[in-house]
Design a protein around this motif. Sequence first.
Motif: not given
Length: 483
Positions: A4, A6, A334, A471, A476-477
């Motif tokens: 998971t 990045h 992302q 995943k 995510r952000d």
Amino acid sequence: MSATDHVDVNGPEPDLKRVMGPKLLLLFIVGDILGAGVYAVTGRLAGQVGGIAWLPFLVAFAVATLTAFSYLELVTKYPQAAGAALYAHKAFGIHFITFLVAFTVVCSGITSASTSSGLLAENLLIGLDELLPGIPTGDTASLVVALLFMMLLAGVNLRGVGESVKFNVLLTLVEMTALAIVIGIGFYAVTGGDGDLSQVTVFESPDDKGLFMAVTIATAIAFFSMVGFEDSVNMVEETKDPLRIFPRMMLTGLGIAVVIYMLVAITVVAVIPPGDIANPQNPEAGVLLDVVRVGAPDLPIDKIFPFLTVFAVANTALINMLMASRLIYGMARQDVLPRTLGRVLPGRRSPWVAILFTTVLALALIVVVRTQSDSSVVAALSGTTSLLLLAVFTIVNGCCLVLRRDPTPERAFRAPTVVPIIGAVGCAFLLGPWARLEADMIQYKIAGGLLGLGIVLWAFTWMTNRGIRAKKTGFRDIDHLED
């Protein structure tokens, strides 16, 4: 490293840098709003309402300003570069909806830039033919020039955001000069007795529509000329002190634009005979060239003006492609689009794969619409841009209301509650088929095709993430979509 974590395809070096102060931001906003829009739509909307062509610009400005208030509240509350996608995610928390909003914004930038390329090609060839008689000005030549122009834009964007924004300053000054010439010619014609200001209060509808419906259709056409301010939100992380300068610069930019647009519209209806406004000599080049020819027949301005128009519409296309490529880059980082789209050049730090992707998509769009559609390229693509952005603006106004639940920072801008409500209703109303002519229904097909491509890319990324990386696919952000 876990499955998971990045993977930064660019290494540890940061990717984007802050280069924009208040003056650059204002020129960015004004340049994007003033660019291709006024050249592309003035003749068409005047053909729907006659001499009151200034009214659709004013209504479009009102709707855009209501939405700008929502953007200002949200960008000062969440000063990150993701723009509408960020707001949709914080308001609803559904990753796929966030993706659709972000990809819709990308598509609007590509269709807008493609519109600009068509205008630029026509005006460039007209200008060259004036200097060197015999230059080909047909559809094939125009298509080739439009495609070459899009490739040139890709080269400029590869140089990096700092160089692109500085280039924008020069182009903005040129386009303001071009529109000043149009307004000046109108003043010259009226004072010399060759213009008729009484036309500015005359309502005429070619299809015998009532005032409300005619203005509604014309406003949907005019809306393309009022977009651009929302692009600045996607540059927020490359702007110095955005909480302080964004509200003032965005509202100032919109105000400057609408004043210029209304003066241009008044000039058009005062100088061009009513029956000729909707049928300019060169339809794809726009009606402003006819204003120059008719209003100042003894001056050589008509030989210069096409080249000024080239710079003006090039500015719009540059900013649109800059925004689109950076959003594609951010979504790839992302992991909601293929990771390859997130690669940047080591030295220039520009997202080269995203630039290539958006450029190829624009090239394909220009070719398909020009060769496979009976509709005008400029009309089809400018209308599609408005359609896409009206959908985004409807959502952004809704997000502004939903996100009132979050605490507001001390320095953040806050719009009156009624503003986003009226803004959402107004944008949603202009989305409907009642706001379009029969020939404009192709806009829904183009928009649907582009969003369909986005959904396919999302599905491919979802399968890759699930089958290879084990995943989930999602942002995510979202706060740092372009970091």
